[in-house]
Design an enzyme around this catalytic site. Structure first.
Site, PDB file in Angstrom:
ATOM      1  N   LYS A   9       0.822  -1.212   0.000  1.00 23.97           N
ATOM      2  CA  LYS A   9       0.000   0.000   0.000  1.00 23.97           C
ATOM      3  C   LYS A   9       0.865   1.276   0.000  1.00 23.97           C
ATOM      4  O   LYS A   9       2.068   1.214   0.287  1.00 23.97           O
ATOM      5  CB  LYS A   9      -0.936  -0.042   1.219  1.00 23.97           C
ATOM      6  CG  LYS A   9      -1.920  -1.229   1.174  1.00 23.97           C
ATOM      7  CD  LYS A   9      -2.902  -1.203   2.338  1.00 23.97           C
ATOM      8  CE  LYS A   9      -3.871  -2.368   2.266  1.00 23.97           C
ATOM      9  NZ  LYS A   9      -4.877  -2.346   3.360  1.00 23.97           N
ATOM     10  N   PHE A  57     -15.838   3.473   6.683  1.00 25.00           N
ATOM     11  CA  PHE A  57     -14.437   3.784   6.406  1.00 25.00           C
ATOM     12  C   PHE A  57     -14.089   3.741   4.921  1.00 25.00           C
ATOM     13  O   PHE A  57     -12.970   4.068   4.530  1.00 25.00           O
ATOM     14  CB  PHE A  57     -13.504   2.858   7.200  1.00 25.00           C
ATOM     15  CG  PHE A  57     -13.595   1.386   6.866  1.00 25.00           C
ATOM     16  CD1 PHE A  57     -12.938   0.847   5.774  1.00 25.00           C
ATOM     17  CD2 PHE A  57     -14.329   0.525   7.681  1.00 25.00           C
ATOM     18  CE1 PHE A  57     -13.005  -0.504   5.475  1.00 25.00           C
ATOM     19  CE2 PHE A  57     -14.413  -0.835   7.390  1.00 25.00           C
ATOM     20  CZ  PHE A  57     -13.746  -1.348   6.277  1.00 25.00           C
ATOM     21  N   ARG A  85      -1.297 -14.259   4.600  1.00 23.99           N
ATOM     22  CA  ARG A  85      -2.116 -13.640   5.656  1.00 23.99           C
ATOM     23  C   ARG A  85      -1.391 -13.741   7.007  1.00 23.99           C
ATOM     24  O   ARG A  85      -1.412 -12.803   7.800  1.00 23.99           O
ATOM     25  CB  ARG A  85      -3.485 -14.313   5.755  1.00 23.99           C
ATOM     26  CG  ARG A  85      -4.350 -14.140   4.528  1.00 23.99           C
ATOM     27  CD  ARG A  85      -5.024 -12.799   4.457  1.00 23.99           C
ATOM     28  NE  ARG A  85      -6.107 -12.653   5.397  1.00 23.99           N
ATOM     29  CZ  ARG A  85      -6.967 -11.635   5.395  1.00 23.99           C
ATOM     30  NH1 ARG A  85      -6.854 -10.678   4.467  1.00 23.99           N
ATOM     31  NH2 ARG A  85      -7.922 -11.547   6.273  1.00 23.99           N
ATOM     32  N   THR A  91      -5.259  -7.189  10.814  1.00 19.96           N
ATOM     33  CA  THR A  91      -5.553  -5.931  10.118  1.00 19.96           C
ATOM     34  C   THR A  91      -4.996  -4.699  10.825  1.00 19.96           C
ATOM     35  O   THR A  91      -4.392  -3.837  10.194  1.00 19.96           O
ATOM     36  CB  THR A  91      -7.084  -5.768   9.951  1.00 19.96           C
ATOM     37  OG1 THR A  91      -7.617  -6.988   9.432  1.00 19.96           O
ATOM     38  CG2 THR A  91      -7.420  -4.629   9.014  1.00 19.96           C
ATOM     39  N   ARG A 102       2.857  -6.166   8.999  1.00 16.90           N
ATOM     40  CA  ARG A 102       2.127  -5.018   9.562  1.00 16.90           C
ATOM     41  C   ARG A 102       2.737  -4.528  10.864  1.00 16.90           C
ATOM     42  O   ARG A 102       2.742  -3.328  11.144  1.00 16.90           O
ATOM     43  CB  ARG A 102       0.647  -5.388   9.717  1.00 16.90           C
ATOM     44  CG  ARG A 102      -0.063  -5.384   8.369  1.00 16.90           C
ATOM     45  CD  ARG A 102      -1.392  -6.048   8.398  1.00 16.90           C
ATOM     46  NE  ARG A 102      -2.149  -5.772   7.163  1.00 16.90           N
ATOM     47  CZ  ARG A 102      -3.250  -6.401   6.811  1.00 16.90           C
ATOM     48  NH1 ARG A 102      -3.753  -7.354   7.588  1.00 16.90           N
ATOM     49  NH2 ARG A 102      -3.868  -6.107   5.688  1.00 16.90           N
ATOM     50  N   ASN A 112      -1.876   0.031   6.965  1.00 16.43           N
ATOM     51  CA  ASN A 112      -1.351  -1.249   7.438  1.00 16.43           C
ATOM     52  C   ASN A 112      -0.463  -1.951   6.412  1.00 16.43           C
ATOM     53  O   ASN A 112      -0.346  -3.174   6.404  1.00 16.43           O
ATOM     54  CB  ASN A 112      -2.495  -2.148   7.928  1.00 16.43           C
ATOM     55  CG  ASN A 112      -3.527  -2.427   6.843  1.00 16.43           C
ATOM     56  OD1 ASN A 112      -3.365  -1.990   5.718  1.00 16.43           O
ATOM     57  ND2 ASN A 112      -4.555  -3.161   7.187  1.00 16.43           N
ATOM     58  N   HIS A 115      -1.998  -5.505   1.584  1.00 13.79           N
ATOM     59  CA  HIS A 115      -3.234  -6.267   1.439  1.00 13.79           C
ATOM     60  C   HIS A 115      -2.844  -7.686   1.055  1.00 13.79           C
ATOM     61  O   HIS A 115      -1.930  -7.879   0.256  1.00 13.79           O
ATOM     62  CB  HIS A 115      -4.112  -5.691   0.321  1.00 13.79           C
ATOM     63  CG  HIS A 115      -5.152  -6.666  -0.166  1.00 13.79           C
ATOM     64  ND1 HIS A 115      -6.329  -6.871   0.499  1.00 13.79           N
ATOM     65  CD2 HIS A 115      -5.146  -7.534  -1.213  1.00 13.79           C
ATOM     66  CE1 HIS A 115      -7.022  -7.812  -0.135  1.00 13.79           C
ATOM     67  NE2 HIS A 115      -6.323  -8.229  -1.175  1.00 13.79           N
TER      68      HIS A 115
HETATM   69  P1  ATP Z   1      -6.707  -6.553   3.518  1.00 13.02           P
HETATM   70  O1  ATP Z   1      -8.042  -6.873   2.849  1.00 13.02           O
HETATM   71  O2  ATP Z   1      -6.177  -5.178   3.141  1.00 13.02           O
HETATM   72  O3  ATP Z   1      -5.690  -7.641   3.426  1.00 13.02           O
HETATM   73  P2  ATP Z   1      -7.936  -7.256   5.944  1.00 13.02           P
HETATM   74  O4  ATP Z   1      -8.593  -8.368   5.191  1.00 13.02           O
HETATM   75  O5  ATP Z   1      -7.127  -7.597   7.142  1.00 13.02           O
HETATM   76  O6  ATP Z   1      -6.989  -6.409   5.048  1.00 13.02           O
HETATM   77  P3  ATP Z   1     -10.419  -5.846   5.692  1.00 13.02           P
HETATM   78  O7  ATP Z   1     -11.407  -5.993   6.776  1.00 13.02           O
HETATM   79  O8  ATP Z   1     -10.622  -6.585   4.406  1.00 13.02           O
HETATM   80  O9  ATP Z   1      -8.995  -6.150   6.312  1.00 13.02           O
HETATM   81  O10 ATP Z   1     -10.290  -4.288   5.367  1.00 13.02           O
HETATM   82  C1  ATP Z   1      -9.667  -3.843   4.194  1.00 13.02           C
HETATM   83  C2  ATP Z   1      -8.783  -2.673   4.512  1.00 13.02           C
HETATM   84  O11 ATP Z   1      -9.588  -1.568   4.894  1.00 13.02           O
HETATM   85  C3  ATP Z   1      -7.836  -2.888   5.701  1.00 13.02           C
HETATM   86  O12 ATP Z   1      -6.648  -3.525   5.327  1.00 13.02           O
HETATM   87  C4  ATP Z   1      -7.602  -1.480   6.174  1.00 13.02           C
HETATM   88  O13 ATP Z   1      -6.618  -0.818   5.370  1.00 13.02           O
HETATM   89  C5  ATP Z   1      -8.949  -0.824   5.930  1.00 13.02           C
HETATM   90  N1  ATP Z   1      -9.832  -0.873   7.100  1.00 13.02           N
HETATM   91  C6  ATP Z   1     -10.487  -1.955   7.588  1.00 13.02           C
HETATM   92  N2  ATP Z   1     -11.256  -1.645   8.654  1.00 13.02           N
HETATM   93  C7  ATP Z   1     -11.091  -0.312   8.833  1.00 13.02           C
HETATM   94  C8  ATP Z   1     -11.629   0.636   9.756  1.00 13.02           C
HETATM   95  N3  ATP Z   1     -12.491   0.271  10.712  1.00 13.02           N
HETATM   96  N4  ATP Z   1     -11.222   1.918   9.646  1.00 13.02           N
HETATM   97  C9  ATP Z   1     -10.369   2.305   8.672  1.00 13.02           C
HETATM   98  N5  ATP Z   1      -9.842   1.469   7.764  1.00 13.02           N
HETATM   99  C10 ATP Z   1     -10.184   0.177   7.837  1.00 13.02           C
HETATM  100 MG    MG Z   2      -9.720  -8.055   3.329  1.00 20.73          MG
END
Ligand code: ATP
Ligand code: MG
Length: 136
Positions: A9, A57, A85, A91, A102, A112, A115
């Protein structure tokens, strides 16, 4: 062999962590099979983050993902989806286990660093979004 999508990112690209992040995958038995640096677009991000489109968000996530260049990787290896992962950590960077990407390079819940596709089904959809057919 499994394939997964990783996006380095804008936060991690700006802080010059591309090489270190790739090294973590490579030194854990995974191979980089495709790679490109690019600016994301709203259209690509909308497809990629379709599951989050109604979340509060979402606008701020899109703004963050458009804030600089990203590096898009196809990562290949045995159990690549779950391995990535695990190597990425949870996350919220502040809660990510010591030594994960991360933990080392992320800042918080949004910024973070990386992805990684959540499931094998997601990874094939996401790889199609970011690497069009025939593209290396
Ligand atoms: P990724 O999909 O990026 O690998 P993840 O699966 O751990 O991460 P998701 O729940 O899919 O997390 O969320 C996608 C992305 O959106 C996160 O990686 C983060 O950058 C952002 N994000 C998630 N939750 C929040 C939140 N509550 N506030 C702000 N940003 C968020
Ligand atoms: Mg995700």
């Amino acid at each position: 062999m499994e394939k997964t999508l990783v996006i380095i990112k804008p936060d991690a690209v700006k802080l010059n962590h591309i090489g270190e992040i790739i090294s973590i995958y490579e030194s854990n038995g995974l191979s980089i099979s495709k790679m490109k640096m690019m600016k994301a677009t709203e259209e690509l991000l909308k497809k990629h983050y379709i599951e989050h489109i109604e979340k509060s968000f979402y606008p701020s996530l899109i703004e963050f993902m458009l804030s600089g260049k990203i590096v898009v990787l196809e990562v290949t290896g045995e159990k690549a989806v779950s391995k990535v992962r695990e190597l990425n950590g949870v996350t919220d960077s502040r809660n990510a286990a010591i030594g994960t990407v991360r933990n080392l390079f992320g800042t918080d819940l949004q910024q973070n660093a990386v992805h990684g596709s959540a499931t094998a089904g997601d990874s094939s959809k996401e790889l199609e979004i970011w690497f069009k057919e025939g593209e290396n």
